[in-house]
Design a protein around this motif. Structure first.
Motif, PDB file in Angstrom:
ATOM      1  N   ILE A 278      24.037 -27.860  53.149  1.00  0.00           N
ATOM      2  CA  ILE A 278      23.395 -28.824  52.247  1.00  0.00           C
ATOM      3  C   ILE A 278      22.752 -29.953  53.054  1.00  0.00           C
ATOM      4  CG2 ILE A 278      23.871 -30.640  50.550  1.00  0.00           C
ATOM      5  CD1 ILE A 278      25.956 -28.615  49.342  1.00  0.00           C
ATOM      6  N   PHE A 279      23.481 -30.520  54.005  1.00  0.00           N
ATOM      7  CA  PHE A 279      22.897 -31.604  54.797  1.00  0.00           C
ATOM      8  C   PHE A 279      21.728 -31.119  55.649  1.00  0.00           C
ATOM      9  CE2 PHE A 279      26.564 -34.223  53.666  1.00  0.00           C
ATOM     10  CZ  PHE A 279      25.889 -35.397  53.337  1.00  0.00           C
ATOM     11  N   GLN A 280      21.755 -29.884  56.117  1.00  0.00           N
ATOM     12  CA  GLN A 280      20.605 -29.335  56.835  1.00  0.00           C
ATOM     13  C   GLN A 280      19.404 -29.215  55.893  1.00  0.00           C
ATOM     14  OE1 GLN A 280      22.374 -25.754  58.352  1.00  0.00           O
ATOM     15  NE2 GLN A 280      23.522 -26.846  59.926  1.00  0.00           N
ATOM     16  N   ASN A 281      19.653 -28.771  54.648  1.00  0.00           N
ATOM     17  CA  ASN A 281      18.569 -28.675  53.653  1.00  0.00           C
ATOM     18  C   ASN A 281      18.033 -30.058  53.301  1.00  0.00           C
ATOM     19  OD1 ASN A 281      18.825 -25.883  53.580  1.00  0.00           O
ATOM     20  ND2 ASN A 281      20.063 -25.858  51.724  1.00  0.00           N
ATOM     21  N   ILE A 282      18.926 -31.027  53.142  1.00  0.00           N
ATOM     22  CA  ILE A 282      18.513 -32.402  52.848  1.00  0.00           C
ATOM     23  C   ILE A 282      17.662 -32.947  53.987  1.00  0.00           C
ATOM     24  CG2 ILE A 282      19.389 -34.774  52.701  1.00  0.00           C
ATOM     25  CD1 ILE A 282      21.702 -33.615  50.958  1.00  0.00           C
TER      26      ILE A 282
END
Length: 132
Positions: free
Chosen positions: A58-62
């Protein structure tokens, strides 16, 4: 559409169905929509049953959404974490959040939810950022 508003899409199927952008920038403010552990290559939810691995993705996508609008994780001022079954999943979410946000120390909220749109999703995170 206003010209001083920038929008970025991740080409998720949900964006066109629901009618939203992955991230929006207006002035110095960047708002990243609720983000899940959707694999950018396949469009499928990754890391079934693993809240830590889902939160890392999720943080990589964000971060991809932020970078597309000239921001970075370092510009994040607030995170909101929607967690299914806090008793089972919170430790993994918290560990991954700290790995990405500990040096930033944004305001943060964690909310337990009954479920998310796909049963494989254990966590959904949205962030706000300010680019000065």
């Amino acid at each position: 559409m206003e010209t001083n508003v920038q929008r970025v899409s991740s080409n998720s199927k949900w964006e066109s169905i629901v009618g939203y952008s992955r991230a929006v920038k207006k002035g110095p403010f960047v708002f990243v929509s609720g983000t899940t552990a959707t694999d950018p290559e396949t469009g499928k939810i990754a890391h079934h049953g693993d809240s830590y691995a889902q939160t890392r993705l999720i943080f990589q996508n964000i971060e991809r959404g932020l970078l597309a609008l000239g921001a970075s994780l370092g510009d994040v001022t607030r995170t909101r974490m929607y967690v299914v079954d806090m008793g089972r999943n919170w430790d993994g979410v918290a560990k991954a959040h700290a790995e990405f946000m500990k040096s930033v120390m944004p305001a943060a909220t964690a909310i337990q939810v009954e479920k998310l749109v796909d049963p494989a999703m254990l966590v959904e995170i949205e962030v706000d950022a300010v680019v000065l």
